[in-house]
Design a protein around this motif. Structure first.
Motif, PDB file in Angstrom:
ATOM      1  N   UNK A  61     -60.950  -9.625 -10.436  1.00 53.17           N
ATOM      2  CA  UNK A  61     -59.627  -9.516 -10.001  1.00 53.17           C
ATOM      3  C   UNK A  61     -59.092  -8.527  -9.187  1.00 53.17           C
ATOM      4  N   UNK A  62     -58.388  -9.074  -8.422  1.00 50.78           N
ATOM      5  CA  UNK A  62     -57.682  -8.049  -7.342  1.00 50.78           C
ATOM      6  C   UNK A  62     -56.285  -7.668  -7.618  1.00 50.78           C
ATOM      7  N   UNK A  63     -55.826  -6.758  -7.238  1.00 51.37           N
ATOM      8  CA  UNK A  63     -54.659  -6.077  -7.388  1.00 51.37           C
ATOM      9  C   UNK A  63     -54.013  -5.149  -5.869  1.00 51.37           C
ATOM     10  N   UNK A  64     -52.879  -5.209  -5.696  1.00 54.70           N
ATOM     11  CA  UNK A  64     -52.499  -4.360  -4.570  1.00 54.70           C
ATOM     12  C   UNK A  64     -52.715  -2.953  -4.610  1.00 54.70           C
ATOM     13  N   UNK A  65     -52.881  -2.144  -3.435  1.00 57.98           N
ATOM     14  CA  UNK A  65     -53.032  -0.810  -3.521  1.00 57.98           C
ATOM     15  C   UNK A  65     -54.221  -0.161  -3.781  1.00 57.98           C
ATOM     16  N   UNK A  66     -55.172  -0.900  -4.080  1.00 58.15           N
ATOM     17  CA  UNK A  66     -56.520  -0.388  -4.666  1.00 58.15           C
ATOM     18  C   UNK A  66     -57.652  -0.109  -3.485  1.00 58.15           C
ATOM     19  N   UNK A  67     -57.248  -0.224  -2.410  1.00 58.95           N
ATOM     20  CA  UNK A  67     -58.080   0.176  -1.366  1.00 58.95           C
ATOM     21  C   UNK A  67     -57.419   1.051  -0.197  1.00 58.95           C
ATOM     22  N   UNK A  68     -56.971   2.270  -0.695  1.00 59.87           N
ATOM     23  CA  UNK A  68     -56.089   3.193   0.166  1.00 59.87           C
ATOM     24  C   UNK A  68     -56.985   3.899   0.872  1.00 59.87           C
ATOM     25  N   UNK A  69     -58.286   4.235   0.602  1.00 60.96           N
ATOM     26  CA  UNK A  69     -59.256   5.052   1.454  1.00 60.96           C
ATOM     27  C   UNK A  69     -59.531   4.026   2.614  1.00 60.96           C
ATOM     28  N   UNK A  70     -60.119   2.787   2.369  1.00 61.26           N
ATOM     29  CA  UNK A  70     -60.353   1.810   3.103  1.00 61.26           C
ATOM     30  C   UNK A  70     -59.164   1.569   4.350  1.00 61.26           C
ATOM     31  N   UNK A  71     -57.985   1.454   3.661  1.00 58.89           N
ATOM     32  CA  UNK A  71     -56.694   1.504   4.631  1.00 58.89           C
ATOM     33  C   UNK A  71     -56.393   2.634   5.644  1.00 58.89           C
ATOM     34  N   UNK A  72     -57.308   3.791   5.271  1.00 59.28           N
ATOM     35  CA  UNK A  72     -56.499   4.951   6.018  1.00 59.28           C
ATOM     36  C   UNK A  72     -57.923   5.506   6.844  1.00 59.28           C
ATOM     37  N   UNK A  73     -58.570   6.556   6.359  1.00 50.09           N
ATOM     38  CA  UNK A  73     -59.612   7.223   7.261  1.00 50.09           C
ATOM     39  C   UNK A  73     -61.144   7.279   6.657  1.00 50.09           C
ATOM     40  N   UNK A  74     -61.306   6.512   5.665  1.00 47.91           N
ATOM     41  CA  UNK A  74     -62.714   6.275   4.922  1.00 47.91           C
ATOM     42  C   UNK A  74     -62.922   7.458   4.089  1.00 47.91           C
ATOM     43  N   UNK A  75     -62.110   8.247   3.563  1.00 49.41           N
ATOM     44  CA  UNK A  75     -62.456   9.571   3.029  1.00 49.41           C
ATOM     45  C   UNK A  75     -62.630  10.828   3.918  1.00 49.41           C
ATOM     46  N   UNK A  76     -62.638  10.672   5.327  1.00 53.90           N
ATOM     47  CA  UNK A  76     -62.559  11.833   5.965  1.00 53.90           C
ATOM     48  C   UNK A  76     -61.534  12.777   6.082  1.00 53.90           C
ATOM     49  N   UNK A  77     -60.368  12.323   5.578  1.00 58.90           N
ATOM     50  CA  UNK A  77     -59.081  12.958   5.691  1.00 58.90           C
ATOM     51  C   UNK A  77     -58.382  12.929   4.108  1.00 58.90           C
ATOM     52  N   UNK A  78     -57.460  13.933   3.733  1.00 57.95           N
ATOM     53  CA  UNK A  78     -57.121  13.713   2.386  1.00 57.95           C
ATOM     54  C   UNK A  78     -56.209  12.674   2.319  1.00 57.95           C
ATOM     55  N   UNK A  79     -55.843  12.234   1.246  1.00 54.90           N
ATOM     56  CA  UNK A  79     -54.757  11.064   0.794  1.00 54.90           C
ATOM     57  C   UNK A  79     -53.638  11.458  -0.147  1.00 54.90           C
ATOM     58  N   UNK A  80     -52.597  11.121   0.057  1.00 56.27           N
ATOM     59  CA  UNK A  80     -51.603  11.512  -0.883  1.00 56.27           C
ATOM     60  C   UNK A  80     -51.574  10.519  -2.111  1.00 56.27           C
ATOM     61  N   UNK A  81     -52.251   9.684  -1.835  1.00 54.33           N
ATOM     62  CA  UNK A  81     -52.370   8.765  -3.420  1.00 54.33           C
ATOM     63  C   UNK A  81     -51.333   7.397  -3.258  1.00 54.33           C
TER      64      UNK A  81
END
Length: 428
Positions: free
Chosen positions: A262-282
Protein backbone atom coordinates in the motif's frame (compact mmCIF):
# COMPACT_ATOMS: atom_id res chain seq x y z
CA UNK A 1 40.17 5.38 7.43
CA UNK A 2 37.66 5.53 4.56
CA UNK A 3 33.92 5.31 5.17
CA UNK A 4 30.76 4.31 3.30
CA UNK A 5 27.64 6.39 2.59
CA UNK A 6 24.40 5.14 1.00
CA UNK A 7 21.37 6.76 -0.64
CA UNK A 8 18.30 5.20 -2.24
CA UNK A 9 15.70 6.15 -4.84
CA UNK A 10 12.39 4.68 -5.96
CA UNK A 11 10.74 4.67 -9.38
CA UNK A 12 7.55 6.39 -10.49
CA UNK A 13 5.80 3.02 -10.13
CA UNK A 14 6.63 2.66 -6.44
CA UNK A 15 3.32 2.75 -4.53
CA UNK A 16 4.22 5.82 -2.47
CA UNK A 17 5.35 7.65 -5.60
CA UNK A 18 2.11 6.71 -7.39
CA UNK A 19 0.32 8.55 -4.58
CA UNK A 20 2.66 11.58 -4.73
CA UNK A 21 2.10 11.91 -8.49
CA UNK A 22 -1.68 11.70 -8.17
CA UNK A 23 -1.65 14.30 -5.39
CA UNK A 24 0.50 16.70 -7.40
CA UNK A 25 -1.64 16.19 -10.52
CA UNK A 26 -4.60 17.35 -8.42
CA UNK A 27 -2.60 20.40 -7.28
CA UNK A 28 -1.65 21.21 -10.89
CA UNK A 29 -5.22 20.95 -12.17
CA UNK A 30 -6.56 23.26 -9.47
CA UNK A 31 -3.77 25.83 -9.85
CA UNK A 32 -4.20 25.79 -13.65
CA UNK A 33 -7.88 26.68 -13.15
CA UNK A 34 -7.34 29.08 -10.21
CA UNK A 35 -3.80 30.22 -9.47
CA UNK A 36 -4.71 31.10 -5.87
CA UNK A 37 -5.99 27.62 -5.03
CA UNK A 38 -5.17 26.32 -1.57
CA UNK A 39 -4.68 22.54 -1.66
CA UNK A 40 -3.70 19.85 0.82
CA UNK A 41 -4.32 16.49 -0.84
CA UNK A 42 -3.40 13.07 0.55
CA UNK A 43 -3.65 9.83 -1.43
CA UNK A 44 -3.64 6.14 -0.49
CA UNK A 45 -3.29 3.42 -3.12
CA UNK A 46 -3.70 -0.28 -2.59
CA UNK A 47 -4.76 -3.31 -4.60
CA UNK A 48 -7.46 -2.11 -7.02
CA UNK A 49 -8.23 1.07 -5.06
CA UNK A 50 -7.24 4.75 -4.77
CA UNK A 51 -8.48 6.87 -1.85
CA UNK A 52 -8.11 10.67 -1.77
CA UNK A 53 -8.63 12.96 1.22
CA UNK A 54 -7.72 16.52 2.08
CA UNK A 55 -8.78 20.14 2.02
CA UNK A 56 -9.22 22.53 -0.90
CA UNK A 57 -10.14 26.20 -1.27
CA UNK A 58 -10.43 27.07 -4.97
CA UNK A 59 -12.57 28.62 -7.68
CA UNK A 60 -11.40 25.81 -9.96
CA UNK A 61 -12.68 22.29 -10.42
CA UNK A 62 -10.80 19.08 -11.07
CA UNK A 63 -12.18 15.82 -12.48
CA UNK A 64 -10.79 13.51 -9.81
CA UNK A 65 -11.62 10.28 -11.60
CA UNK A 66 -10.09 11.30 -14.94
CA UNK A 67 -6.99 12.76 -13.28
CA UNK A 68 -6.27 9.64 -11.23
CA UNK A 69 -6.68 7.34 -14.22
CA UNK A 70 -4.50 9.53 -16.45
CA UNK A 71 -1.66 9.53 -13.93
CA UNK A 72 -1.83 5.78 -13.27
CA UNK A 73 -1.95 5.05 -17.01
CA UNK A 74 1.06 7.30 -17.62
CA UNK A 75 3.09 5.48 -14.98
CA UNK A 76 2.42 2.18 -16.73
CA UNK A 77 -0.19 0.40 -14.62
CA UNK A 78 -2.41 -0.51 -17.55
CA UNK A 79 -2.97 -4.26 -17.22
CA UNK A 80 -5.27 -6.17 -14.91
CA UNK A 81 -2.44 -8.66 -14.34
CA UNK A 82 -0.63 -6.01 -12.30
CA UNK A 83 -3.38 -6.05 -9.65
CA UNK A 84 -3.64 -2.28 -9.99
CA UNK A 85 -4.94 -0.95 -13.29
CA UNK A 86 -5.79 2.55 -14.49
CA UNK A 87 -8.90 1.32 -16.26
CA UNK A 88 -10.48 -0.67 -13.43
CA UNK A 89 -9.22 0.65 -10.08
CA UNK A 90 -11.84 2.02 -7.71
CA UNK A 91 -11.56 5.70 -6.76
CA UNK A 92 -12.92 7.21 -3.55
CA UNK A 93 -12.63 10.95 -2.88
CA UNK A 94 -13.12 12.50 0.55
CA UNK A 95 -11.71 15.95 -0.30
CA UNK A 96 -13.50 18.81 1.48
CA UNK A 97 -13.23 22.57 2.10
CA UNK A 98 -10.16 24.08 3.73
CA UNK A 99 -10.64 25.20 7.32
CA UNK A 100 -11.30 28.96 7.56
CA UNK A 101 -9.15 28.96 10.72
CA UNK A 102 -6.13 28.09 8.55
CA UNK A 103 -7.07 30.42 5.69
CA UNK A 104 -7.40 33.48 7.94
CA UNK A 105 -3.72 33.13 8.86
CA UNK A 106 -2.59 32.92 5.25
CA UNK A 107 -4.49 35.51 3.21
CA UNK A 108 -3.89 39.22 3.87
CA UNK A 109 -5.26 42.43 2.38
CA UNK A 110 -1.72 43.16 1.12
CA UNK A 111 -0.69 40.00 -0.81
CA UNK A 112 3.00 40.43 0.02
CA UNK A 113 2.17 40.03 3.72
CA UNK A 114 0.70 36.56 3.16
CA UNK A 115 1.38 34.42 6.21
CA UNK A 116 3.03 31.01 6.19
CA UNK A 117 0.51 28.21 5.72
CA UNK A 118 1.90 26.33 8.70
CA UNK A 119 4.72 26.34 11.19
CA UNK A 120 7.75 24.21 10.47
CA UNK A 121 11.40 24.01 9.50
CA UNK A 122 12.83 23.31 6.05
CA UNK A 123 16.32 22.53 4.81
CA UNK A 124 18.16 23.20 1.58
CA UNK A 125 21.52 21.81 0.59
CA UNK A 126 24.13 22.04 -2.17
CA UNK A 127 27.57 20.58 -2.74
CA UNK A 128 30.23 20.73 -5.45
CA UNK A 129 30.29 16.92 -5.55
CA UNK A 130 28.34 16.84 -8.83
CA UNK A 131 27.77 19.35 -11.68
CA UNK A 132 24.16 19.86 -10.52
CA UNK A 133 25.29 20.53 -6.93
CA UNK A 134 23.65 17.36 -5.57
CA UNK A 135 25.16 14.64 -3.39
CA UNK A 136 26.58 11.94 -5.65
CA UNK A 137 24.86 8.92 -4.08
CA UNK A 138 21.28 10.19 -4.50
CA UNK A 139 22.08 11.55 -7.96
CA UNK A 140 23.31 8.12 -9.09
CA UNK A 141 20.34 6.36 -7.47
CA UNK A 142 17.89 8.62 -9.35
CA UNK A 143 19.79 8.29 -12.63
CA UNK A 144 19.80 4.50 -12.46
CA UNK A 145 16.00 4.43 -12.19
CA UNK A 146 15.52 7.14 -14.82
CA UNK A 147 17.50 5.00 -17.26
CA UNK A 148 15.49 1.92 -16.28
CA UNK A 149 12.22 3.81 -16.87
CA UNK A 150 13.48 5.02 -20.25
CA UNK A 151 14.18 1.44 -21.31
CA UNK A 152 10.78 0.25 -20.05
CA UNK A 153 8.85 2.98 -21.86
CA UNK A 154 10.90 3.71 -24.98
CA UNK A 155 13.13 0.69 -25.68
CA UNK A 156 11.13 -2.23 -24.26
CA UNK A 157 12.81 -4.79 -26.50
CA UNK A 158 15.99 -4.44 -24.42
CA UNK A 159 14.35 -5.57 -21.16
CA UNK A 160 10.85 -6.65 -22.24
CA UNK A 161 9.84 -8.06 -18.86
CA UNK A 162 9.98 -4.77 -16.90
CA UNK A 163 7.03 -3.59 -14.80
CA UNK A 164 6.72 -0.10 -13.24
CA UNK A 165 7.82 -0.64 -9.62
CA UNK A 166 11.55 -0.39 -8.80
CA UNK A 167 14.01 0.69 -6.10
CA UNK A 168 17.72 1.50 -6.27
CA UNK A 169 20.45 2.01 -3.70
CA UNK A 170 24.00 3.27 -4.17
CA UNK A 171 26.84 2.99 -1.64
CA UNK A 172 29.98 5.10 -2.15
CA UNK A 173 33.32 4.76 -0.41
CA UNK A 174 34.72 8.13 0.72
CA UNK A 175 38.17 9.17 1.90
CA UNK A 176 38.70 10.79 5.29
CA UNK A 177 38.64 14.20 3.61
CA UNK A 178 35.20 13.38 2.11
CA UNK A 179 36.24 12.70 -1.49
CA UNK A 180 34.43 9.87 -3.30
CA UNK A 181 36.87 7.02 -4.00
CA UNK A 182 34.79 4.29 -5.61
CA UNK A 183 31.33 2.81 -5.96
CA UNK A 184 31.09 0.10 -3.33
CA UNK A 185 27.59 -1.37 -3.83
CA UNK A 186 24.70 -1.09 -6.27
CA UNK A 187 21.31 -2.51 -5.32
CA UNK A 188 18.43 -2.68 -7.79
CA UNK A 189 15.06 -4.31 -7.25
CA UNK A 190 12.82 -4.13 -10.31
CA UNK A 191 9.35 -5.54 -10.77
CA UNK A 192 9.06 -7.93 -13.71
CA UNK A 193 6.75 -10.25 -15.61
CA UNK A 194 6.84 -13.96 -14.83
CA UNK A 195 8.64 -14.49 -18.11
CA UNK A 196 10.12 -17.93 -17.37
CA UNK A 197 7.85 -20.76 -16.21
CA UNK A 198 8.98 -24.23 -15.10
CA UNK A 199 9.60 -26.70 -17.87
CA UNK A 200 8.98 -30.41 -17.45
CA UNK A 201 11.05 -31.70 -14.56
CA UNK A 202 12.01 -28.18 -13.48
CA UNK A 203 10.95 -26.65 -10.14
CA UNK A 204 9.48 -23.17 -9.68
CA UNK A 205 12.61 -22.22 -7.74
CA UNK A 206 14.74 -23.16 -10.76
CA UNK A 207 12.57 -20.99 -13.02
CA UNK A 208 12.77 -18.10 -10.53
CA UNK A 209 16.56 -18.34 -10.42
CA UNK A 210 16.71 -18.27 -14.21
CA UNK A 211 14.55 -15.12 -14.28
CA UNK A 212 16.66 -13.39 -11.66
CA UNK A 213 19.88 -14.28 -13.47
CA UNK A 214 18.56 -12.91 -16.79
CA UNK A 215 17.61 -9.64 -15.10
CA UNK A 216 21.00 -9.37 -13.36
CA UNK A 217 22.83 -10.02 -16.62
CA UNK A 218 20.83 -7.28 -18.35
CA UNK A 219 21.41 -4.85 -15.49
CA UNK A 220 25.15 -5.50 -15.59
CA UNK A 221 25.57 -5.41 -19.38
CA UNK A 222 22.88 -2.90 -20.43
CA UNK A 223 21.67 -0.70 -17.60
CA UNK A 224 24.84 0.11 -15.65
CA UNK A 225 26.87 1.05 -18.76
CA UNK A 226 24.07 3.48 -19.66
CA UNK A 227 24.17 4.90 -16.14
CA UNK A 228 27.94 5.39 -16.29
CA UNK A 229 27.69 7.08 -19.70
CA UNK A 230 25.48 9.82 -18.21
CA UNK A 231 28.46 11.18 -16.20
CA UNK A 232 31.84 12.77 -16.88
CA UNK A 233 35.16 10.97 -16.67
CA UNK A 234 35.77 11.82 -13.00
CA UNK A 235 32.60 10.02 -11.91
CA UNK A 236 32.99 7.22 -14.47
CA UNK A 237 36.34 6.43 -12.83
CA UNK A 238 34.52 5.54 -9.60
CA UNK A 239 33.00 2.48 -11.29
CA UNK A 240 36.16 0.38 -11.04
CA UNK A 241 34.49 -2.97 -11.65
CA UNK A 242 34.94 -4.26 -8.11
CA UNK A 243 31.60 -3.01 -6.82
CA UNK A 244 29.07 -5.41 -5.33
CA UNK A 245 25.84 -5.79 -7.32
CA UNK A 246 22.58 -7.05 -5.84
CA UNK A 247 19.66 -7.44 -8.27
CA UNK A 248 16.27 -8.51 -6.90
CA UNK A 249 17.91 -9.97 -3.78
CA UNK A 250 14.71 -11.75 -2.67
CA UNK A 251 14.88 -13.75 -5.90
CA UNK A 252 11.58 -12.63 -7.44
CA UNK A 253 9.59 -9.40 -7.81
CA UNK A 254 6.44 -10.06 -9.84
CA UNK A 255 3.86 -8.68 -7.41
CA UNK A 256 4.58 -4.99 -6.94
CA UNK A 257 3.17 -1.49 -6.98
CA UNK A 258 0.05 -0.78 -4.92
CA UNK A 259 -0.98 -4.42 -5.32
CA UNK A 260 2.07 -5.59 -3.41
CA UNK A 261 2.46 -2.74 -0.92
CA UNK A 262 0.00 0.00 0.00
CA UNK A 263 1.23 3.48 -0.94
CA UNK A 264 0.66 6.80 0.84
CA UNK A 265 1.70 10.37 -0.02
CA UNK A 266 4.70 11.86 1.73
CA UNK A 267 6.52 8.68 2.74
CA UNK A 268 9.62 9.18 0.57
CA UNK A 269 10.86 12.53 1.88
CA UNK A 270 14.54 11.54 1.86
CA UNK A 271 14.27 10.25 -1.71
CA UNK A 272 12.60 13.57 -2.58
CA UNK A 273 15.47 15.61 -1.15
CA UNK A 274 19.16 14.80 -0.60
CA UNK A 275 19.34 11.08 0.10
CA UNK A 276 20.11 11.53 3.79
CA UNK A 277 23.16 13.75 3.16
CA UNK A 278 21.36 16.73 4.68
CA UNK A 279 19.00 17.24 7.62
CA UNK A 280 15.25 17.14 6.95
CA UNK A 281 12.53 19.15 8.66
CA UNK A 282 10.02 16.32 8.33
CA UNK A 283 7.44 17.95 6.05
CA UNK A 284 6.49 16.29 2.76
CA UNK A 285 6.01 18.22 -0.50
CA UNK A 286 3.51 16.53 -2.80
CA UNK A 287 -0.17 17.39 -2.61
CA UNK A 288 0.48 20.89 -1.22
CA UNK A 289 0.10 24.27 -2.89
CA UNK A 290 2.98 26.75 -2.39
CA UNK A 291 1.36 28.60 0.52
CA UNK A 292 2.50 25.55 2.51
CA UNK A 293 6.08 26.44 3.43
CA UNK A 294 6.86 22.73 3.78
CA UNK A 295 7.09 22.93 0.01
CA UNK A 296 7.87 26.51 -1.01
CA UNK A 297 10.47 27.22 1.69
CA UNK A 298 12.25 23.92 0.98
CA UNK A 299 12.51 25.03 -2.65
CA UNK A 300 13.72 28.47 -1.54
CA UNK A 301 16.35 26.92 0.75
CA UNK A 302 17.69 24.77 -2.12
CA UNK A 303 17.75 27.84 -4.40
CA UNK A 304 19.77 29.75 -1.80
CA UNK A 305 22.21 26.91 -1.07
CA UNK A 306 22.82 26.14 -4.76
CA UNK A 307 23.45 29.78 -5.71
CA UNK A 308 25.69 30.34 -2.68
CA UNK A 309 27.86 27.32 -3.51
CA UNK A 310 27.93 28.20 -7.22
CA UNK A 311 29.03 31.75 -6.29
CA UNK A 312 31.96 30.36 -4.31
CA UNK A 313 30.86 31.25 -0.78
CA UNK A 314 31.46 27.61 0.23
CA UNK A 315 31.95 24.19 -1.34
CA UNK A 316 29.07 22.75 0.68
CA UNK A 317 26.17 24.47 2.41
CA UNK A 318 23.13 23.58 4.46
CA UNK A 319 20.40 26.20 4.93
CA UNK A 320 17.55 25.95 7.44
CA UNK A 321 14.47 28.19 7.34
CA UNK A 322 11.76 28.16 10.02
CA UNK A 323 8.28 29.72 10.03
CA UNK A 324 5.29 30.31 12.30
CA UNK A 325 1.80 29.81 10.89
CA UNK A 326 0.26 33.09 9.77
CA UNK A 327 3.56 35.01 10.04
CA UNK A 328 5.23 36.27 6.86
CA UNK A 329 8.88 36.60 7.85
CA UNK A 330 10.85 33.46 8.76
CA UNK A 331 11.55 33.21 12.47
CA UNK A 332 15.08 31.95 11.84
CA UNK A 333 17.71 31.43 9.15
CA UNK A 334 20.50 28.97 9.91
CA UNK A 335 23.56 28.22 7.75
CA UNK A 336 26.21 25.55 8.09
CA UNK A 337 29.16 25.51 5.67
CA UNK A 338 30.66 22.35 7.18
CA UNK A 339 34.20 23.71 7.19
CA UNK A 340 34.18 24.59 3.47
CA UNK A 341 33.62 28.36 3.61
CA UNK A 342 35.70 30.67 1.39
CA UNK A 343 34.68 33.96 3.02
CA UNK A 344 35.94 35.66 6.18
CA UNK A 345 32.60 35.38 7.94
CA UNK A 346 31.12 33.06 10.52
CA UNK A 347 28.20 30.88 9.46
CA UNK A 348 25.92 33.14 11.53
CA UNK A 349 27.11 36.19 9.61
CA UNK A 350 26.54 34.36 6.33
CA UNK A 351 22.97 33.58 7.47
CA UNK A 352 22.30 37.25 8.22
CA UNK A 353 23.63 38.21 4.80
CA UNK A 354 21.28 35.68 3.17
CA UNK A 355 18.35 37.40 4.91
CA UNK A 356 19.43 40.66 3.24
CA UNK A 357 19.85 39.16 -0.25
CA UNK A 358 16.73 36.97 -0.40
CA UNK A 359 13.17 38.01 0.48
CA UNK A 360 11.91 34.92 2.30
CA UNK A 361 8.30 35.86 2.88
CA UNK A 362 6.02 33.15 1.37
CA UNK A 363 4.50 35.52 -1.23
CA UNK A 364 7.97 36.67 -2.32
CA UNK A 365 9.13 33.05 -2.68
CA UNK A 366 6.05 32.25 -4.79
CA UNK A 367 6.72 35.21 -7.06
CA UNK A 368 10.50 34.72 -7.36
CA UNK A 369 10.23 31.02 -8.21
CA UNK A 370 6.96 31.15 -10.17
CA UNK A 371 5.26 28.68 -7.83
CA UNK A 372 1.66 29.68 -8.62
CA UNK A 373 1.87 27.65 -11.83
CA UNK A 374 0.94 24.00 -12.53
CA UNK A 375 4.51 22.72 -12.22
CA UNK A 376 4.27 20.01 -9.61
CA UNK A 377 3.47 16.58 -11.07
CA UNK A 378 6.93 16.43 -12.64
CA UNK A 379 8.53 16.88 -9.21
CA UNK A 380 6.76 13.87 -7.70
CA UNK A 381 9.17 11.18 -8.95
CA UNK A 382 12.98 11.02 -9.16
CA UNK A 383 13.59 13.88 -6.75
CA UNK A 384 12.59 17.53 -6.40
CA UNK A 385 16.20 18.76 -6.58
CA UNK A 386 19.07 18.52 -9.04
CA UNK A 387 16.65 18.59 -11.97
CA UNK A 388 17.09 20.69 -15.10
CA UNK A 389 14.94 23.87 -15.36
CA UNK A 390 12.93 23.65 -18.57
CA UNK A 391 9.92 25.18 -20.27
CA UNK A 392 7.09 22.84 -21.23
CA UNK A 393 3.49 23.13 -22.40
CA UNK A 394 0.95 21.26 -20.31
CA UNK A 395 -2.64 20.50 -21.28
CA UNK A 396 -5.51 20.35 -18.80
CA UNK A 397 -8.83 18.73 -19.68
CA UNK A 398 -12.12 19.87 -18.11
CA UNK A 399 -15.54 18.42 -18.84
CA UNK A 400 -17.31 21.68 -17.89
CA UNK A 401 -15.18 24.02 -20.04
CA UNK A 402 -12.72 23.83 -22.97
CA UNK A 403 -9.31 22.25 -22.47
CA UNK A 404 -6.49 24.65 -21.68
CA UNK A 405 -2.79 24.63 -22.59
CA UNK A 406 -0.36 26.39 -20.27
CA UNK A 407 3.35 27.04 -20.83
CA UNK A 408 5.31 26.77 -17.58
CA UNK A 409 8.90 26.60 -16.37
CA UNK A 410 9.73 23.54 -14.28
CA UNK A 411 12.26 23.36 -11.42
CA UNK A 412 12.81 27.12 -11.20
CA UNK A 413 14.55 26.73 -7.83
CA UNK A 414 17.43 25.10 -9.71
CA UNK A 415 18.24 28.31 -11.62
CA UNK A 416 21.60 29.94 -10.94
CA UNK A 417 20.16 33.44 -11.22
CA UNK A 418 21.49 34.93 -7.95
CA UNK A 419 25.17 34.11 -8.41
CA UNK A 420 26.22 37.61 -9.52
CA UNK A 421 24.45 39.45 -6.72
CA UNK A 422 25.83 36.96 -4.15
CA UNK A 423 29.34 37.56 -5.47
CA UNK A 424 28.80 41.30 -5.17
CA UNK A 425 27.40 41.00 -1.63
CA UNK A 426 30.34 38.85 -0.47
CA UNK A 427 32.97 40.71 -2.54
CA UNK A 428 33.93 37.52 -4.39
Amino acid sequence: MSYLFTSESVSEGHPDKVCDQIADAIVDSLIAADAQSKVACEVLATRGQVVLAGEVRSQGYVDIDATVRRVVEGIGYNQAAYGFDAHSCGILSAIHDQSPDINRGVEREAPEEQGAGDQGLMFGYATRETPNYMPLAIDLAHSLLLELAHIRKHEPSLMPYLRPDAKSQITIEYSDDHRPLRIDTIVLSTQHDEFITPEKGQSQDDADRSMRQRIEDDVRSLLIPRLVARYDASIQALFKGDYKLFVNPTGKFVIGGPSGDTGVTGRKIIVDTYGGKCSHGGGAFSGKDPSKVDRSAAYAARHIAKNMVAAGVADEMKVQLAYAIGVAQPISIFVETLGTSHVAMSDGEIARKIGEIFDLRPYAIEQRLGLRKPIYQETAAYGHFGRMPQRVTKRFEYFHRPAEEVEVELFTWERLDYVDRIKAAFAL
